[in-house]
Motif scaffolding. Structure first.
Motif, PDB file in Angstrom:
ATOM      1  N   ALA A  18       0.835  -1.209   0.000  1.00 20.67           N
ATOM      2  CA  ALA A  18       0.000   0.000   0.000  1.00 20.67           C
ATOM      3  C   ALA A  18       0.872   1.262   0.000  1.00 20.67           C
ATOM      4  CB  ALA A  18      -0.934  -0.010   1.205  1.00 20.67           C
ATOM      5  N   HIS A  19       1.942   1.242   0.765  1.00 22.85           N
ATOM      6  CA  HIS A  19       2.861   2.388   0.831  1.00 22.85           C
ATOM      7  C   HIS A  19       3.475   2.675  -0.543  1.00 22.85           C
ATOM      8  CE1 HIS A  19       5.925   5.096   2.377  1.00 22.85           C
ATOM      9  NE2 HIS A  19       6.847   4.342   1.801  1.00 22.85           N
ATOM     10  N   PHE A  20       3.994   1.637  -1.191  1.00 20.32           N
ATOM     11  CA  PHE A  20       4.637   1.849  -2.483  1.00 20.32           C
ATOM     12  C   PHE A  20       3.628   2.115  -3.596  1.00 20.32           C
ATOM     13  CE2 PHE A  20       8.315  -0.077  -0.317  1.00 20.32           C
ATOM     14  CZ  PHE A  20       9.224   0.943  -0.564  1.00 20.32           C
ATOM     15  N   ASP A  21       2.430   1.567  -3.499  1.00 19.43           N
ATOM     16  CA  ASP A  21       1.370   1.913  -4.463  1.00 19.43           C
ATOM     17  C   ASP A  21       1.063   3.409  -4.394  1.00 19.43           C
ATOM     18  OD1 ASP A  21       1.112  -0.666  -5.414  1.00 19.43           O
ATOM     19  OD2 ASP A  21      -0.705  -1.114  -4.248  1.00 19.43           O
ATOM     20  N   ASP A  22       0.984   3.927  -3.178  1.00 23.31           N
ATOM     21  CA  ASP A  22       0.743   5.360  -2.997  1.00 23.31           C
ATOM     22  C   ASP A  22       1.878   6.193  -3.600  1.00 23.31           C
ATOM     23  OD1 ASP A  22      -0.576   7.727  -1.867  1.00 23.31           O
ATOM     24  OD2 ASP A  22       1.103   7.735  -0.442  1.00 23.31           O
ATOM     25  N   LEU A  23       3.120   5.798  -3.344  1.00 25.13           N
ATOM     26  CA  LEU A  23       4.267   6.519  -3.908  1.00 25.13           C
ATOM     27  C   LEU A  23       4.263   6.464  -5.433  1.00 25.13           C
ATOM     28  CD1 LEU A  23       7.191   5.474  -1.523  1.00 25.13           C
ATOM     29  CD2 LEU A  23       5.927   7.629  -1.549  1.00 25.13           C
ATOM     30  N   LEU A  24       3.918   5.304  -5.976  1.00 24.98           N
ATOM     31  CA  LEU A  24       3.882   5.149  -7.433  1.00 24.98           C
ATOM     32  C   LEU A  24       2.806   6.039  -8.058  1.00 24.98           C
ATOM     33  CD1 LEU A  24       5.129   3.621  -9.806  1.00 24.98           C
ATOM     34  CD2 LEU A  24       3.423   1.833  -9.439  1.00 24.98           C
ATOM     35  N   ARG A  25       1.641   6.108  -7.425  1.00 26.49           N
ATOM     36  CA  ARG A  25       0.568   6.987  -7.911  1.00 26.49           C
ATOM     37  C   ARG A  25       0.976   8.456  -7.845  1.00 26.49           C
ATOM     38  NH1 ARG A  25      -2.717   3.768  -5.169  1.00 26.49           N
ATOM     39  NH2 ARG A  25      -2.931   5.173  -3.419  1.00 26.49           N
ATOM     40  N   ARG A  26       1.630   8.842  -6.769  1.00 29.43           N
ATOM     41  CA  ARG A  26       1.991  10.246  -6.570  1.00 29.43           C
ATOM     42  C   ARG A  26       3.164  10.688  -7.428  1.00 29.43           C
ATOM     43  NH1 ARG A  26       2.665  10.873  -0.256  1.00 29.43           N
ATOM     44  NH2 ARG A  26       1.096  12.443   0.023  1.00 29.43           N
ATOM     45  N   TYR A  27       4.191   9.843  -7.521  1.00 36.54           N
ATOM     46  CA  TYR A  27       5.442  10.280  -8.134  1.00 36.54           C
ATOM     47  C   TYR A  27       5.839   9.508  -9.395  1.00 36.54           C
ATOM     48  CZ  TYR A  27       5.684  12.339  -3.512  1.00 36.54           C
ATOM     49  OH  TYR A  27       5.397  13.028  -2.367  1.00 36.54           O
ATOM     50  N   LYS A  77       9.118  -2.534 -15.189  1.00 39.32           N
ATOM     51  CA  LYS A  77       9.271  -1.074 -15.298  1.00 39.32           C
ATOM     52  C   LYS A  77       8.960  -0.338 -13.994  1.00 39.32           C
ATOM     53  CE  LYS A  77       4.665  -0.181 -17.118  1.00 39.32           C
ATOM     54  NZ  LYS A  77       3.895   0.363 -18.237  1.00 39.32           N
ATOM     55  N   HIS A  78       8.281  -0.999 -13.059  1.00 36.40           N
ATOM     56  CA  HIS A  78       7.941  -0.375 -11.783  1.00 36.40           C
ATOM     57  C   HIS A  78       8.735  -0.930 -10.604  1.00 36.40           C
ATOM     58  CE1 HIS A  78       4.730   1.804 -13.654  1.00 36.40           C
ATOM     59  NE2 HIS A  78       4.112   0.699 -14.021  1.00 36.40           N
ATOM     60  N   LYS A  79       9.740  -1.752 -10.874  1.00 36.06           N
ATOM     61  CA  LYS A  79      10.491  -2.350  -9.769  1.00 36.06           C
ATOM     62  C   LYS A  79      11.094  -1.274  -8.862  1.00 36.06           C
ATOM     63  CE  LYS A  79      11.524  -6.867 -11.558  1.00 36.06           C
ATOM     64  NZ  LYS A  79      10.652  -7.647 -10.717  1.00 36.06           N
ATOM     65  N   ILE A  80      11.101  -1.572  -7.580  1.00 40.31           N
ATOM     66  CA  ILE A  80      11.665  -0.670  -6.579  1.00 40.31           C
ATOM     67  C   ILE A  80      13.175  -0.850  -6.595  1.00 40.31           C
ATOM     68  CG2 ILE A  80      11.691  -0.097  -4.118  1.00 40.31           C
ATOM     69  CD1 ILE A  80       8.876  -1.567  -4.068  1.00 40.31           C
TER      70      ILE A  80
END
Length: 85
Positions: A32-41, A81-84
């Motif tokens: 959930a934390h990284f989904d939020d970061l991905l949506r925002r940034y 393409k979305h790997k952390i």
């Protein structure tokens, strides 16, 4: 660090132990934390691990290891393409 852990504060114990207090095999909170970061940034998401890697008496290492496991798990379940990083 977006995993489930606790640390009891105490005047008599300046460095209380860190406890992983919830089993989350799919790392829902971390996801959930990284989904939020991905949506925002957007991508890429780059993390810097500032948690101690070794200690005489393991405290931070416990949370750091759990966080690295969570990131590894998430990276195995998302598009390249979305790997952390």
């Amino acid at each position: 660090i977006p995993t489930y852990w606790t640390q009891e504060s105490s005047v008599t114990m300046p460095k209380p132990p860190i406890v992983l207090n919830r089993v989350d095999p799919t790392y829902h909170a971390t996801q959930a934390h990284f989904d939020d970061l991905l949506r925002r940034y957007g991508s890429p998401i780059v993390i810097v691990d500032l948690v101690k890697q070794s200690e005489k008496r393991e405290r931070e290492v416990i949370v750091g290891n759990e966080f690295r496991h969570a990131v590894d798990y998430l990276n195995n379940h998302i598009d390249a393409k979305h790997k952390i990083r």
